[in-house]
Design a protein around this motif. Structure first.
Motif, PDB file in Angstrom:
ATOM      1  N   LYS A   1       0.823  -1.197   0.000  1.00  0.00           N
ATOM      2  CA  LYS A   1       0.000   0.000   0.000  1.00  0.00           C
ATOM      3  C   LYS A   1       0.863   1.255   0.000  1.00  0.00           C
ATOM      4  CE  LYS A   1      -4.022  -2.112   2.261  1.00  0.00           C
ATOM      5  NZ  LYS A   1      -4.907  -2.079   3.454  1.00  0.00           N
ATOM      6  N   GLY A   2       1.944   1.232   0.766  1.00  0.00           N
ATOM      7  CA  GLY A   2       2.865   2.360   0.751  1.00  0.00           C
ATOM      8  C   GLY A   2       3.528   2.526  -0.596  1.00  0.00           C
ATOM      9  N   LEU A   3       3.858   1.402  -1.247  1.00  0.00           N
ATOM     10  CA  LEU A   3       4.461   1.483  -2.580  1.00  0.00           C
ATOM     11  C   LEU A   3       3.474   2.073  -3.582  1.00  0.00           C
ATOM     12  CD1 LEU A   3       6.697   0.881  -4.616  1.00  0.00           C
ATOM     13  CD2 LEU A   3       5.768  -1.442  -4.832  1.00  0.00           C
ATOM     14  N   ILE A   4       2.228   1.640  -3.532  1.00  0.00           N
ATOM     15  CA  ILE A   4       1.218   2.190  -4.443  1.00  0.00           C
ATOM     16  C   ILE A   4       1.064   3.693  -4.231  1.00  0.00           C
ATOM     17  CG2 ILE A   4      -1.260   2.175  -4.978  1.00  0.00           C
ATOM     18  CD1 ILE A   4      -1.170  -0.879  -4.391  1.00  0.00           C
ATOM     19  N   ASP A   5       1.097   4.121  -2.982  1.00  0.00           N
ATOM     20  CA  ASP A   5       1.012   5.557  -2.700  1.00  0.00           C
ATOM     21  C   ASP A   5       2.197   6.304  -3.301  1.00  0.00           C
ATOM     22  OD1 ASP A   5      -1.356   5.228  -1.323  1.00  0.00           O
ATOM     23  OD2 ASP A   5      -0.423   5.252   0.664  1.00  0.00           O
ATOM     24  N   LEU A   6       3.408   5.760  -3.112  1.00  0.00           N
ATOM     25  CA  LEU A   6       4.599   6.408  -3.662  1.00  0.00           C
ATOM     26  C   LEU A   6       4.521   6.510  -5.176  1.00  0.00           C
ATOM     27  CD1 LEU A   6       7.500   7.502  -3.593  1.00  0.00           C
ATOM     28  CD2 LEU A   6       8.298   5.113  -3.611  1.00  0.00           C
ATOM     29  N   LEU A   7       4.154   5.422  -5.833  1.00  0.00           N
ATOM     30  CA  LEU A   7       4.095   5.433  -7.293  1.00  0.00           C
ATOM     31  C   LEU A   7       3.051   6.421  -7.781  1.00  0.00           C
ATOM     32  CD1 LEU A   7       4.404   1.587  -7.907  1.00  0.00           C
ATOM     33  CD2 LEU A   7       6.188   3.314  -8.220  1.00  0.00           C
ATOM     34  N   GLY A   8       1.945   6.540  -7.080  1.00  0.00           N
ATOM     35  CA  GLY A   8       0.958   7.543  -7.450  1.00  0.00           C
ATOM     36  C   GLY A   8       1.496   8.954  -7.298  1.00  0.00           C
ATOM     37  N   GLU A   9       2.264   9.203  -6.231  1.00  0.00           N
ATOM     38  CA  GLU A   9       2.880  10.513  -6.041  1.00  0.00           C
ATOM     39  C   GLU A   9       3.898  10.796  -7.140  1.00  0.00           C
ATOM     40  OE1 GLU A   9       4.405  10.178  -2.083  1.00  0.00           O
ATOM     41  OE2 GLU A   9       2.402   9.989  -1.203  1.00  0.00           O
ATOM     42  N   TRP A  10       4.664   9.779  -7.516  1.00  0.00           N
ATOM     43  CA  TRP A  10       5.607   9.955  -8.629  1.00  0.00           C
ATOM     44  C   TRP A  10       4.865  10.278  -9.930  1.00  0.00           C
ATOM     45  CZ3 TRP A  10       9.808   5.531  -8.266  1.00  0.00           C
ATOM     46  CH2 TRP A  10      10.753   5.892  -7.285  1.00  0.00           C
ATOM     47  N   ARG A  11       3.812   9.543 -10.203  1.00  0.00           N
ATOM     48  CA  ARG A  11       3.044   9.809 -11.428  1.00  0.00           C
ATOM     49  C   ARG A  11       2.530  11.252 -11.443  1.00  0.00           C
ATOM     50  NH1 ARG A  11      -1.904   6.073 -11.656  1.00  0.00           N
ATOM     51  NH2 ARG A  11      -2.427   7.435  -9.914  1.00  0.00           N
ATOM     52  N   ASP A  12       2.006  11.715 -10.309  1.00  0.00           N
ATOM     53  CA  ASP A  12       1.514  13.084 -10.227  1.00  0.00           C
ATOM     54  C   ASP A  12       2.647  14.099 -10.395  1.00  0.00           C
ATOM     55  OD1 ASP A  12      -0.971  12.008  -9.780  1.00  0.00           O
ATOM     56  OD2 ASP A  12      -0.935  12.357  -7.601  1.00  0.00           O
ATOM     57  N   ALA A  13       3.881  13.687 -10.025  1.00  0.00           N
ATOM     58  CA  ALA A  13       5.043  14.565 -10.163  1.00  0.00           C
ATOM     59  C   ALA A  13       5.556  14.635 -11.596  1.00  0.00           C
ATOM     60  CB  ALA A  13       6.162  14.089  -9.242  1.00  0.00           C
ATOM     61  N   GLY A  14       5.081  13.727 -12.456  1.00  0.00           N
ATOM     62  CA  GLY A  14       5.523  13.729 -13.844  1.00  0.00           C
ATOM     63  C   GLY A  14       6.424  12.579 -14.226  1.00  0.00           C
ATOM     64  N   VAL A  15       6.574  11.598 -13.324  1.00  0.00           N
ATOM     65  CA  VAL A  15       7.369  10.406 -13.642  1.00  0.00           C
ATOM     66  C   VAL A  15       6.544   9.483 -14.535  1.00  0.00           C
ATOM     67  CG1 VAL A  15       8.597   8.421 -12.682  1.00  0.00           C
ATOM     68  CG2 VAL A  15       8.593  10.606 -11.452  1.00  0.00           C
ATOM     69  N   ASN A  16       7.182   8.946 -15.574  1.00  0.00           N
ATOM     70  CA  ASN A  16       6.478   8.083 -16.523  1.00  0.00           C
ATOM     71  C   ASN A  16       6.847   6.610 -16.412  1.00  0.00           C
ATOM     72  OD1 ASN A  16       7.257  10.846 -18.327  1.00  0.00           O
ATOM     73  ND2 ASN A  16       5.081  10.291 -18.142  1.00  0.00           N
ATOM     74  N   HIS A  17       7.908   6.306 -15.682  1.00  0.00           N
ATOM     75  CA  HIS A  17       8.298   4.904 -15.514  1.00  0.00           C
ATOM     76  C   HIS A  17       9.082   4.781 -14.219  1.00  0.00           C
ATOM     77  CE1 HIS A  17       9.443   0.790 -16.643  1.00  0.00           C
ATOM     78  NE2 HIS A  17      10.632   1.090 -16.152  1.00  0.00           N
ATOM     79  N   ALA A  18       8.771   3.751 -13.445  1.00  0.00           N
ATOM     80  CA  ALA A  18       9.480   3.460 -12.198  1.00  0.00           C
ATOM     81  C   ALA A  18      10.214   2.142 -12.346  1.00  0.00           C
ATOM     82  CB  ALA A  18       8.502   3.393 -11.026  1.00  0.00           C
ATOM     83  N   ALA A  19      11.530   2.175 -12.186  1.00  0.00           N
ATOM     84  CA  ALA A  19      12.358   0.970 -12.243  1.00  0.00           C
ATOM     85  C   ALA A  19      12.684   0.557 -10.817  1.00  0.00           C
ATOM     86  CB  ALA A  19      13.633   1.242 -13.032  1.00  0.00           C
ATOM     87  N   LEU A  20      12.170  -0.590 -10.385  1.00  0.00           N
ATOM     88  CA  LEU A  20      12.307  -1.040  -9.012  1.00  0.00           C
ATOM     89  C   LEU A  20      13.368  -2.125  -8.909  1.00  0.00           C
ATOM     90  CD1 LEU A  20       8.495  -1.335  -8.119  1.00  0.00           C
ATOM     91  CD2 LEU A  20      10.010   0.641  -7.789  1.00  0.00           C
ATOM     92  N   GLY A  21      14.235  -1.983  -7.935  1.00  0.00           N
ATOM     93  CA  GLY A  21      15.212  -3.023  -7.645  1.00  0.00           C
ATOM     94  C   GLY A  21      14.829  -3.746  -6.366  1.00  0.00           C
ATOM     95  N   ILE A  22      14.699  -5.054  -6.415  1.00  0.00           N
ATOM     96  CA  ILE A  22      14.257  -5.827  -5.244  1.00  0.00           C
ATOM     97  C   ILE A  22      15.401  -6.627  -4.627  1.00  0.00           C
ATOM     98  CG2 ILE A  22      11.915  -5.946  -6.164  1.00  0.00           C
ATOM     99  CD1 ILE A  22      12.438  -8.897  -6.855  1.00  0.00           C
ATOM    100  N   GLN A  23      16.642  -6.275  -4.995  1.00  0.00           N
ATOM    101  CA  GLN A  23      17.799  -7.051  -4.547  1.00  0.00           C
ATOM    102  C   GLN A  23      17.986  -7.042  -3.041  1.00  0.00           C
ATOM    103  OE1 GLN A  23      17.737  -4.468  -6.640  1.00  0.00           O
ATOM    104  NE2 GLN A  23      19.109  -4.716  -8.398  1.00  0.00           N
ATOM    105  N   HIS A  24      17.549  -5.964  -2.385  1.00  0.00           N
ATOM    106  CA  HIS A  24      17.780  -5.826  -0.947  1.00  0.00           C
ATOM    107  C   HIS A  24      16.704  -6.507  -0.112  1.00  0.00           C
ATOM    108  CE1 HIS A  24      21.107  -2.920  -1.282  1.00  0.00           C
ATOM    109  NE2 HIS A  24      20.452  -2.449  -2.324  1.00  0.00           N
ATOM    110  N   GLY A  25      15.684  -7.049  -0.747  1.00  0.00           N
ATOM    111  CA  GLY A  25      14.595  -7.666  -0.002  1.00  0.00           C
ATOM    112  C   GLY A  25      14.968  -9.006   0.590  1.00  0.00           C
ATOM    113  N   GLN A  26      14.194  -9.427   1.587  1.00  0.00           N
ATOM    114  CA  GLN A  26      14.446 -10.695   2.258  1.00  0.00           C
ATOM    115  C   GLN A  26      13.556 -11.825   1.746  1.00  0.00           C
ATOM    116  OE1 GLN A  26      17.065 -10.775   4.468  1.00  0.00           O
ATOM    117  NE2 GLN A  26      17.263  -8.688   3.662  1.00  0.00           N
ATOM    118  N   ARG A  27      12.476 -11.475   1.061  1.00  0.00           N
ATOM    119  CA  ARG A  27      11.554 -12.496   0.565  1.00  0.00           C
ATOM    120  C   ARG A  27      12.064 -13.079  -0.750  1.00  0.00           C
ATOM    121  NH1 ARG A  27       6.252  -9.190  -0.082  1.00  0.00           N
ATOM    122  NH2 ARG A  27       5.343 -11.237  -0.575  1.00  0.00           N
ATOM    123  N   PRO A  28      11.619 -14.277  -1.128  1.00  0.00           N
ATOM    124  CA  PRO A  28      12.014 -14.836  -2.427  1.00  0.00           C
ATOM    125  C   PRO A  28      11.604 -13.906  -3.571  1.00  0.00           C
ATOM    126  CG  PRO A  28      11.008 -16.527  -1.055  1.00  0.00           C
ATOM    127  CD  PRO A  28      10.787 -15.222  -0.339  1.00  0.00           C
TER     128      PRO A  28
END
Length: 340
Positions: free
Chosen positions: A284-311
């Motif tokens: 939910k926090g990620l969806i909020d961030l991406l929406g804020e980025w879209r409103d800011a004028g960002v057209n693509h978000a490249a996410l890196g999941i390397q630091h995560g602990q889940r598979p």
């Protein structure tokens, strides 16, 4: 020498499958940075990664991103996806159908424009026009002595390389005379599948903002703070300032990236970790961030999941099922040309 490296309007990429899948005004799409898990002394960290990239293609993500890290510097603690980016993109092109293939970013100061143009046009043809070329001047000073390139010259050399690269991809034989080389009537083949390759500038690449406005087909920047709305508001100011520098006022896409630790608690608040380098959050926090980025004028978000602990497969599945529907990839145009 007059350097004419002007960026193209979005109309120049109307038939470019990779560009059209990733970018449209007022919308944001999602891509994933590779590797999905960091190399920590064992190549097996990358085992099965191409299968997950093929799954990303089926799940509807917009792009897969690879990095250009020629030499491993342990002080950075990051070797990227280990494989040469061009070799690996060719492998991934054969495993995917619609996913844009993006570099984040090809180091234009350390590689000769002839070799860059040959590799980029080859990947673009092999993938049917799916290459989106992120470029940079290089931020790892320790690599430069190995190439005999003074680190202090990277900004000037970057602009020269962009100029020669674009000249080489134009139709017909090239007439080039410059500090990086000269051609008289020789032609670089193949040419791009859709006639051009989007050339994205990363961060400043040693150039003033006005240069990026004039010459970039898109701009990839690091985010401001991502745990509160203040960061996206500052990012919006940066994007507006850049777009004010675009001579024709036409659309150019902006891209942003974030290293993400997506936890399984959907309500987990956006929390900066590792000195703010990584964002730990629930979906939910990620969806909020991406929406804020879209409103800011960002057209693509490249996410890196390397630091995560889940598979990695579990995180990608959650992103595909719960986040991607809010930020769908564009239908665009189908990949071009024969199946090589």
């Amino acid at each position: 020498m007059t350097i004419d490296t002007s960026g193209a309007s979005s109309h120049a990429f109307a038939h470019h499958p990779g560009y059209r899948r990733m970018f449209a005004p007022g919308a944001l799409t999602l891509g994933i940075f590779l590797p999905l898990r960091f190399y920590q002394g064992d190549m097996r960290a990358l085992a099965g990664q191409a299968d997950l990239v093929a799954a990303m293609d089926r799940q509807g993500f917009a792009a897969a991103w690879v990095r250009d890290i020629p030499l491993y510097d342990r002080r950075f603690g990051d070797a990227g996806q280990l494989f040469d980016p061009w070799t690996y993109l060719a492998y991934l092109a054969a495993r995917t159908q619609t996913l844009a293939l993006a570099t984040g970013s090809a180091i234009f100061t350390l590689r000769h424009p002839v070799d860059l143009a040959k590799a980029a046009a080859s990947i673009d043809q092999l993938s049917g026009g799916r290459l989106v070329l992120g470029t940079a001047a290089g931020d790892r000073a320790s690599e430069f002595p190995a190439y005999g390139v003074p680190h202090a010259t990277r900004g000037e050399r970057y602009a020269q390389a962009v100029h020669m690269f674009r000249q080489l991809l134009r139709p017909g034989p090239a007439q080039i005379s410059g500090p990086l080389g000269s051609l008289d009537g020789l032609e670089l083949l193949p040419k791009p599948a859709a006639g051009a390759i989007p050339l994205v500038v990363t961060s400043s690449s040693g150039q003033p903002l006005a240069w990026i406005g004039r010459h970039a087909d898109g701009w990839l920047t690091y985010p401001e703070a991502t745990h509160t709305p203040d960061g996206p508001r500052r990012l919006a100011d940066k994007i507006r300032a850049w777009r004010a520098c675009i001579p024709d006022g036409g659309f150019r896409p902006h891209m942003c990236n974030e290293w993400l630790d997506l936890v399984d608690d959907a309500d987990y608040p956006r929390t900066p970790v590792r000195s703010g380098y990584v964002l730990r959050t629930g979906r939910k926090g990620l969806i909020d961030l991406l929406g804020e980025w879209r409103d800011a004028g960002v057209n693509h978000a490249a996410l890196g999941i390397q630091h995560g602990q889940r598979p990695a497969a579990q995180v990608l599945q959650e992103l595909a099922e719960e986040v991607l529907p809010h930020f769908p990839s564009h239908a665009g145009v189908p990949a071009r040309g024969p199946q090589w």
